[in-house]
Enzyme design. Structure first.
Site, PDB file in Angstrom:
ATOM      1  CE  LYS A  89      14.323 -25.494  18.899  1.00  0.00           C
ATOM      2  NZ  LYS A  89      12.986 -26.095  19.049  1.00  0.00           N
TER       3      LYS A  89
ATOM      4  CG  ASP B  19      14.518 -21.864  18.901  1.00  0.00           C
ATOM      5  OD1 ASP B  19      14.983 -21.764  20.043  1.00  0.00           O
ATOM      6  OD2 ASP B  19      13.364 -22.284  18.652  1.00  0.00           O
TER       7      ASP B  19
ATOM      8  CG  ASP C 211      12.606 -24.831  22.197  1.00  0.00           C
ATOM      9  OD1 ASP C 211      12.964 -23.921  21.426  1.00  0.00           O
ATOM     10  OD2 ASP C 211      12.546 -26.030  21.863  1.00  0.00           O
TER      11      ASP C 211
ATOM     12  CE  LYS D  65      10.345 -18.384  16.339  1.00  0.00           C
ATOM     13  NZ  LYS D  65       9.906 -19.725  16.760  1.00  0.00           N
TER      14      LYS D  65
ATOM     15  NE  ARG E 291       4.565 -20.338  22.307  1.00  0.00           N
ATOM     16  CZ  ARG E 291       3.999 -21.540  22.386  1.00  0.00           C
ATOM     17  NH1 ARG E 291       3.138 -21.804  23.339  1.00  0.00           N
ATOM     18  NH2 ARG E 291       4.270 -22.450  21.490  1.00  0.00           N
TER      19      ARG E 291
HETATM   20  N1  BES Z   1      11.179 -22.791  16.364  1.00  0.00           N
HETATM   21  C1  BES Z   1      10.482 -23.760  17.131  1.00  0.00           C
HETATM   22  C2  BES Z   1       9.381 -24.459  16.330  1.00  0.00           C
HETATM   23  C3  BES Z   1       9.839 -25.354  15.200  1.00  0.00           C
HETATM   24  C4  BES Z   1      10.137 -26.677  15.421  1.00  0.00           C
HETATM   25  C5  BES Z   1       9.924 -24.850  13.907  1.00  0.00           C
HETATM   26  C6  BES Z   1      10.540 -27.491  14.367  1.00  0.00           C
HETATM   27  C7  BES Z   1      10.328 -25.648  12.863  1.00  0.00           C
HETATM   28  C8  BES Z   1      10.634 -26.969  13.093  1.00  0.00           C
HETATM   29  C9  BES Z   1       9.827 -23.125  18.353  1.00  0.00           C
HETATM   30  O1  BES Z   1      10.479 -22.043  18.885  1.00  0.00           O
HETATM   31  C10 BES Z   1       9.769 -24.180  19.396  1.00  0.00           C
HETATM   32  O2  BES Z   1      10.789 -24.647  19.820  1.00  0.00           O
HETATM   33  N2  BES Z   1       8.548 -24.537  19.798  1.00  0.00           N
HETATM   34  C11 BES Z   1       8.349 -25.526  20.789  1.00  0.00           C
HETATM   35  C12 BES Z   1       7.154 -25.101  21.597  1.00  0.00           C
HETATM   36  C13 BES Z   1       6.959 -25.876  22.867  1.00  0.00           C
HETATM   37  C14 BES Z   1       8.127 -25.677  23.798  1.00  0.00           C
HETATM   38  C15 BES Z   1       5.675 -25.410  23.508  1.00  0.00           C
HETATM   39  C16 BES Z   1       8.106 -26.879  20.126  1.00  0.00           C
HETATM   40  O3  BES Z   1       7.533 -26.916  19.027  1.00  0.00           O
HETATM   41  O4  BES Z   1       8.515 -27.882  20.680  1.00  0.00           O
HETATM   42 ZN    ZN Z   2      11.660 -20.946  17.552  1.00  0.00          ZN
HETATM   43 ZN    ZN Z   3      11.982 -22.597  20.322  1.00  0.00          ZN
END
Ligand code: BES
Ligand code: ZN
Ligand code: ZN
Length: 512
Positions: free
Chosen positions: A287, A280, A358, A275, A362
């Site tokens: 966020k 992000d 967010d 990835k 995926r």
């Molecule tokens: N990059 C984040 C995941 C992440 C969070 C990595 C904290 C490292 C530390 C990912 O893209 C994300 O935001 N995932 C969401 C998924 C949800 C929206 C289903 C998450 O973890 O909240």
């Molecule tokens: Zn991410």
């Molecule tokens: Zn994200």
């Protein structure tokens, strides 16, 4: 830091500091440590008998001034822990702790015993590899964007002190070649890990998709080739899911594809997909500020893939074809960005309702996985991603999540992770989780039910882009990719998790 080997007597070595070692519970040092102890008038054994602190615990260090009794100014004794517990991790950690003690002494030239060699069945090559790994991993510090080299600055950042030379001192001339092989291997493995750390920790205004693509091109050499797909190419291939994330950014996306081909027919083809979200923000599912702070490291997967390929280019000598693929873009907000509810079509023709912008990792991996299968037809497909915060909730920072369609491959990665010092803990991909991805308007939504098995939901989504008979594993490295804990061989900051596991897996490096 340049690491070399010298056949001589450690006591007489002219380095500024000597590193010797000791097992926990030993009061009378033997071997090289014993010889140094004697030359110092029993200074080490005296401390063990009468001192109150140093016990030889793993990674513990004791610094002794030599008062001119031997050419070196300092002796650093490092604890190896209990002999029965001595494994790869312990040897790597002891070397890391020792070199960090030397950095604090601000010395430039260091000589060391070869920790662990000859103990049990540890071959000299293995001991040297682990010493090199530990020393280079432990002395790492992110310094790319700091200016100035004043003493005051070094004071403020003791780990910034660069040690120029580390000499492994060995008495047995017959071991020289094996030690040199180990040093070379360990240095390449550690340097690759440190490259991944640099890329992941460097800021997103430097590390853009274009920057990563340039890096990938730079590392291609020998049997490793590099192809970069530009926006127009990515459009032509129909990667609507990947492109939907990228279109909210001013930075153009890049699809990186590095390939290592052995000289003969490959035994198998392993493909790594990382990835590469260089920042992000969450997109319109924005966020909160504190959660966004570290999102420059959301391209750790891509950094690890690129760095692993660099090590393979340098090491060569592998009868496996390895492909390293990284879809890279930013997840930002502008007038073109994904909106919650948007429906996009992925490269494999499936439609996705983006209920949460967010959950973008995926979306880019979906097309990365399809591309990998259509272009490489790998025997084993492995993706790694900082995919879900839920994985940190489930496993903390001490293990990555591992899930997939093939138990043998899962076991293989977990097994390689043990001597590499990287943990992978299995999470399920139950059929029932698919229910979470049901969409009223498209083939699936991209984000499952809030608060429920978030990492598995990510895995089950990716599984939709994996052909039924494809051996596939997904590694969720969200937790271990970054650490606040300062472990000797894993200093605070980006960890480069995955590089060692991949290299150990591919090169069949096993536990001692
Ligand atoms: N990059 C984040 C995941 C992440 C969070 C990595 C904290 C490292 C530390 C990912 O893209 C994300 O935001 N995932 C969401 C998924 C949800 C929206 C289903 C998450 O973890 O909240
Ligand atoms: Zn991410
Ligand atoms: Zn994200």
């Amino acid at each position: 830091m340049k690491i070399n080997v010298e056949i001589s007597d450690i006591v007489q070595n002219s380095a500024e500091a000597l590193i010797v070692n000791l097992f926990e519970g030993v009061n009378q040092p033997a071997g090289g440590t014993g010889a140094v102890d004697k030359a110092l008038g029993n200074a080490i054994s005296d401390e063990l008998t009468h001192g109150k602190t140093f016990k030889g615990k793993l990674g513990e260090t004791l610094v002794i001034s030599t008062h001119g009794k031997i050419p070196a100014r300092y002796v650093v004794v490092v604890g190896l822990g209990k002999p029965e517990k001595l494994k790869s991790l312990q040897l790597r950690r002891a070397s890391a702790a020792a070199i960090r003690a030397c950095q604090k002494l601000k010395v430039n030239r260091v000589a060391t015993l070869l920790h662990g060699a000859g103990i049990g069945n540890v071959p000299a090559e293995t001991a040297a590899r682990l010493l090199a790994e530990g020393s280079l991993l432990g002395s790492y510090k992110f310094t790319l964007r700091k200016t100035g080299k004043t003493e005051a600055e070094k004071e403020a950042a003791p780990l910034g002190n660069p040690i120029e030379a580390l000499t492994i001192v060995e008495q047995d001339a017959q071991k020289k070649a094996a030690i040199e092989t180990g040093i070379r291997m360990g240095s390449i493995i550690a340097d690759a890990t440190n490259l991944a750390r640099d890329l992941a920790f460097d800021s997103a205004n430097y590390v853009t998709p274009t920057f990563l693509a340039k890096k990938a091109q730079e590392i291609s050499q020998n049997e490793v080739t590099c192809k970069i797909y530009e926006q127009a190419d990515i459009e032509k291939m129909g990667m609507g899911s990947f492109l939907s994330v990228s279109k909210g950014s001013d930075q153009p996306p890049k699809l990186i594809h590095l390939t290592y081909k052995p000289k003969g027919t490959p035994k198998k083809k392993v493909t790594l997909v990382g990835k590469g979200i260089t920042f992000d923000s969450g997109g319109y599912s924005l966020k909160p500020a504190n959660a966004m702070e570290l999102m420059k490291d959301d391209m750790t997967g891509a950094a690890v893939v690129i760095s692993t390929m660099k090590a393979i280019a340098e090491l060569g000598n592998l009868d496996i074809q390895v492909d390293g693929i990284a879809p890279c873009c930013e997840n930002m907000v502008n007038g073109k960005a994904n909106k919650p509810g948007d429906i996009v079509t992925a490269m494999n023709g499936k439609t996705i309702e983006i209920n949460n912008t967010d959950a973008e990792g995926r979306l880019i991996l979906a097309d990365g996985l399809t591309y990998a299968q259509q272009n490489v037809h790998p025997d084993e497909l492995i993706d790694l991603a900082t995919l879900t915060g839920a994985c940190i909730v489930a496993l903390g920072k001490e293990a990555s999540g591992i899930m997939g369609t093939n138990d043998e491959l899962i076991d293989g990665i977990r097994h390689a992770g043990e001597p590499a010092g990287e943990r992978f803990w299995p999470l399920p991909l139950y059929e029932e989780y698919k229910e979470m991805l049901k969409s009223d308007v498209a083939d699936m939504i991209n984000s499952g039910s809030k608060g429920q098995a978030g990492s598995s939901a990510g895995g089950i989504f990716l599984n939709e882009f994996v052909e039924p008979d494809q051996k596939w594993v997904h590694l969720d490295i969200a937790g271990p990719s970054y650490t606040d804990r300062d472990v000797p061989e894993v200093p605070k900051g980006a960890t480069g998790v995955g590089v060692r596991t991949f290299l150990y897996y591919l090169y069949s490096i096993t536990e001692i």
